[in-house]
Design an enzyme around this catalytic site. Structure first.
Site, mmCIF file in Angstrom:
data_model
loop_
_atom_site.group_PDB
_atom_site.id
_atom_site.type_symbol
_atom_site.label_atom_id
_atom_site.label_comp_id
_atom_site.label_asym_id
_atom_site.label_seq_id
_atom_site.Cartn_x
_atom_site.Cartn_y
_atom_site.Cartn_z
ATOM 1 N N CYS A 5 45.443 38.837 48.947
ATOM 2 C CA CYS A 5 46.831 38.149 48.456
ATOM 3 C C CYS A 5 47.989 38.435 47.365
ATOM 4 O O CYS A 5 48.887 37.494 47.312
ATOM 5 C CB CYS A 5 45.939 38.125 46.533
ATOM 6 S SG CYS A 5 44.051 38.295 46.651
ATOM 7 N N ASP A 6 48.604 39.440 46.857
ATOM 8 C CA ASP A 6 49.508 39.355 46.713
ATOM 9 C C ASP A 6 50.715 40.433 47.240
ATOM 10 O O ASP A 6 52.314 40.916 47.158
ATOM 11 C CB ASP A 6 49.360 39.952 45.310
ATOM 12 C CG ASP A 6 49.179 39.352 44.212
ATOM 13 O OD1 ASP A 6 48.362 38.529 44.453
ATOM 14 O OD2 ASP A 6 48.452 40.275 43.076
ATOM 15 N N CYS A 49 44.211 43.159 44.507
ATOM 16 C CA CYS A 49 44.058 42.581 45.529
ATOM 17 C C CYS A 49 45.419 42.604 46.814
ATOM 18 O O CYS A 49 46.472 41.682 46.271
ATOM 19 C CB CYS A 49 44.111 41.062 45.988
ATOM 20 S SG CYS A 49 43.328 39.903 46.627
#
Ligand code: NAP
Length: 312
Positions: A138-139, A135
């Site tokens: 997200c990261d 992701c």
């Protein structure tokens, strides 16, 4: 006794939310069950440029989904955050057993979507969250000014790699062929991006390190030659993002609902599965184009068919 719903929708991605909207507007007593956050794959997608009307400056998966969720709420579907454990779909009363309780309905719409396929290299499980991610939204932040590698050659890999160039020092796409699968318009942007390069005909064989991922071994599939890529000593880590497609989230329905060998649920064009009163919508279905727009369309059709089924 469990409360009886007209329709239970499992999953609150674009398909489930569209089904919730249409079911709610039809005044069906509706319950949407979602185990995590709304949006499914789209909740972790940075850029949305091909959902009709999604042209707002900075439109992202989460911003689009937030509006979808708000729109569904207006039409009165009940919501529960719960994990489905098992289903009993064959009788007139469908039973959905979850961690917090059992819910019953006359019809069910399965909109459980997909989850990312693992990269498939040695030691992968050990380094998820410690160098490996699925992701970018997200990261990406964790890889500010670091080296990042992206595995895959489809729309997801190329779009997410471009997003990652906004954070990383440099991004390399590792693709198993010498030609991308991504849409030409996406490729054109990628080839112009100076922070993006390509490692063709290559797969990741192994990853390793101590606590965090510090090296990987890649292999050229044409020559068989292998190469060890180490994290820069000053960085201590690099990022490896996998975007090589998705597996269907259909384990719960195996042996009950007809599906293909990949776990994609088989439906007719009106989203009917092999069980009367049970419909499937979105990426969980076997279909030719898995997109937000087709998921939303599936959800709308499934809800209207559920209404027809209930009122027959
Ligand atoms: P995809 O289109 O299935 O592409 C998967 C990519 O990963 C392919 O390039 C494939 O290589 C590669 N791959 C598959 N298995 C592999 C393995 N074991 N090892 C190494 N590489 C492997 O998946 P996706 O990009 O996630 O897209 C899924 C669906 O969502 C598609 O329909 C796509 O069009 C859609 N999508 C659309 C958008 C958009 O419209 N903006 C954005 C994201 C996703 P090969 O090419 O050699 O098969």
């Amino acid at each position: 006794m469990a409360e009886m719903y007209d329709v239970i929708i499992i999953g609150a991605g674009p398909a489930g939310l569209a089904a919730g909207l249409y079911a709610g507007r039809s005044r069906l007593k509706t319950l949407i069950i979602e185990k995590g956050q709304d949006g499914g794959q789209i909740a972790i997608t940075n850029e949305i440029e091909n959902y009709p009307g999604a042209m707002l400056e900075g439109e992202s998966g989460p911003s689009l989904i937030k509006r979808m969720t708000e729109q569904v709420a207006k039409f009165g579907a009940d919501r529960v955050s719960d994990m489905v454990k098992s289903v009993d779909l064959k009788g007139d009363v469908k039973k959905i057993e979850c961690s917090k309780g059992t819910y019953e309905s006359k019809a069910v719409i399965i909109a459980t979507g997909c989850f990312p396929k693992p990269i498939g290299c040695k030691n992968e499980g050990q380094y998820v969250g410690k160098g490996i991610s699925f992701c970018a939204t997200c990261d990406a932040n964790f890889y500010q000014d670091l080296e990042v590698y992206v595995v895959g050659g489809g729309d997801s890999a190329v779009e997410e790699a471009m997003y990652l160039t906004g954070f990383a020092r440099h991004v390399t796409i590792i693709h198993r062929r010498d030609e991308l699968r991504a849409a030409k318009s996406i490729q054109e942007k990628a080839f112009k991006n100076e922070k993006l390069s390509f490692m063709w005909d290559t797969v990741v064989d192994e990853v390793g390190g101590d606590e965090i991922m510090q090296y990987m071994i890649v292999k050229n599939v044409k020559t068989g030659e292998t190469k060890r890529i180490e994290a820069d000593p000053d960085d201590g880590i690099f990022g490896l993002f996998g975007f090589i497609g998705y597996n269907a989230n259909s384990e719960l329905f195996k042996g009950v609902i007809d599906m293909d060998e990949g776990g994609n649920i088989l439906t007719d064009e009106n989203m009917h599965t092999n069980i009367p009163g049970v419909f499937a919508a979105g990426d969980i279905r076997k279909k030719s184009l898995k997109q937000v727009v087709t998921a939303a369309a599936d959800g709308a059709i499934a809800a209207m068919q559920a209404e027809k089924f209930i009122n027959a």
